[in-house]
Design a protein around this motif. Structure first.
Motif, mmCIF file in Angstrom:
data_model
loop_
_atom_site.group_PDB
_atom_site.id
_atom_site.type_symbol
_atom_site.label_atom_id
_atom_site.label_comp_id
_atom_site.label_asym_id
_atom_site.label_seq_id
_atom_site.Cartn_x
_atom_site.Cartn_y
_atom_site.Cartn_z
ATOM 1 N N ILE A 52 0.843 -1.203 0.000
ATOM 2 C CA ILE A 52 0.000 0.000 0.000
ATOM 3 C C ILE A 52 0.875 1.250 0.000
ATOM 4 N N ALA A 56 0.968 3.969 -2.955
ATOM 5 C CA ALA A 56 0.681 5.369 -2.609
ATOM 6 C C ALA A 56 1.790 6.293 -3.118
ATOM 7 N N LEU A 76 -5.939 1.794 -10.569
ATOM 8 C CA LEU A 76 -4.499 1.660 -10.343
ATOM 9 C C LEU A 76 -3.757 1.238 -11.599
ATOM 10 N N TYR A 110 -6.088 -4.670 -4.814
ATOM 11 C CA TYR A 110 -6.257 -3.559 -3.887
ATOM 12 C C TYR A 110 -7.396 -2.680 -4.406
ATOM 13 N N TYR A 112 -9.126 0.843 -4.983
ATOM 14 C CA TYR A 112 -8.713 2.237 -5.147
ATOM 15 C C TYR A 112 -9.955 3.068 -5.422
ATOM 16 N N SER A 114 -11.038 7.251 -5.929
ATOM 17 C CA SER A 114 -10.611 8.640 -6.016
ATOM 18 C C SER A 114 -11.752 9.479 -6.587
ATOM 19 N N LEU A 123 -6.924 3.821 -0.575
ATOM 20 C CA LEU A 123 -6.299 2.596 -1.072
ATOM 21 C C LEU A 123 -6.489 1.550 0.019
ATOM 22 N N SER A 142 -5.748 0.180 5.183
ATOM 23 C CA SER A 142 -6.019 1.261 4.243
ATOM 24 C C SER A 142 -5.021 2.381 4.367
#
Length: 145
Positions: A52, A56, A76, A110, A112, A114, A123, A142
């Motif tokens: 993660i 990031a 992602l 994962y 994601y 936004s 995330l 997270s």
């Protein structure tokens, strides 16, 4: 010629000495194995947190080049391949921002989002239980920015 007892004795361990060593190893093994067997979940959690953090950082580099994070729809995958759609990346880096997208230690993608609930993006790894929320080793991991 008579040989003394010292000369005829062969070097080595007796059966009792070997049994004592085996018993000591068994006792140590009985004490250590349960502790080792409980650590796979801890190791998976550490790996997920590391993944993660890496993702990031790649998202931050993406934003520095393109002035925005990828949208949820772009996902992602925008870190690996140049995405289509809005917001269009103005200065997408040739070669991408990450070589490949890792799966979480439990074999899932994962999550994601936004914009995220708490910032620019969220995330998330759904951890061992694979569902949102959870407790213990099933608690979501997270990163919110």
């Amino acid at each position: 010629m008579v040989k003394s007892m010292k000369q005829t004795r062969h070097a080595g361990f007796t059966l009792i000495e070997i049994m004592v060593v085996v018993a000591i190893i068994a006792i140590l093994g009985a004490a250590v194995v349960p502790k080792i067997m409980n650590n796979p979940d801890k190791a998976r959690i550490v790996r997920a947190n590391t993944d993660i953090g890496t993702i990031a950082q790649a998202l931050e580099m993406y934003k520095l080049d393109n002035f925005a994070y990828p949208s949820t729809d772009q996902g992602l995958q925008a870190l690996v391949e140049k995405p289509a759609g809005d917001p269009e990346p103005a200065n997408w880096s040739d070669g991408g921002y990450i070589q490949s997208l890792p799966k979480d230690p439990w074999g899932r993608e994962y999550v994601y989002v936004s914009p995220g609930e708490t910032g620019d993006f969220d995330l998330i790894s759904l951890a061992s239980d694979g569902v949102e929320g959870g407790e213990g080793t099933g608690e979501d991991l997270s990163y919110a920015n």
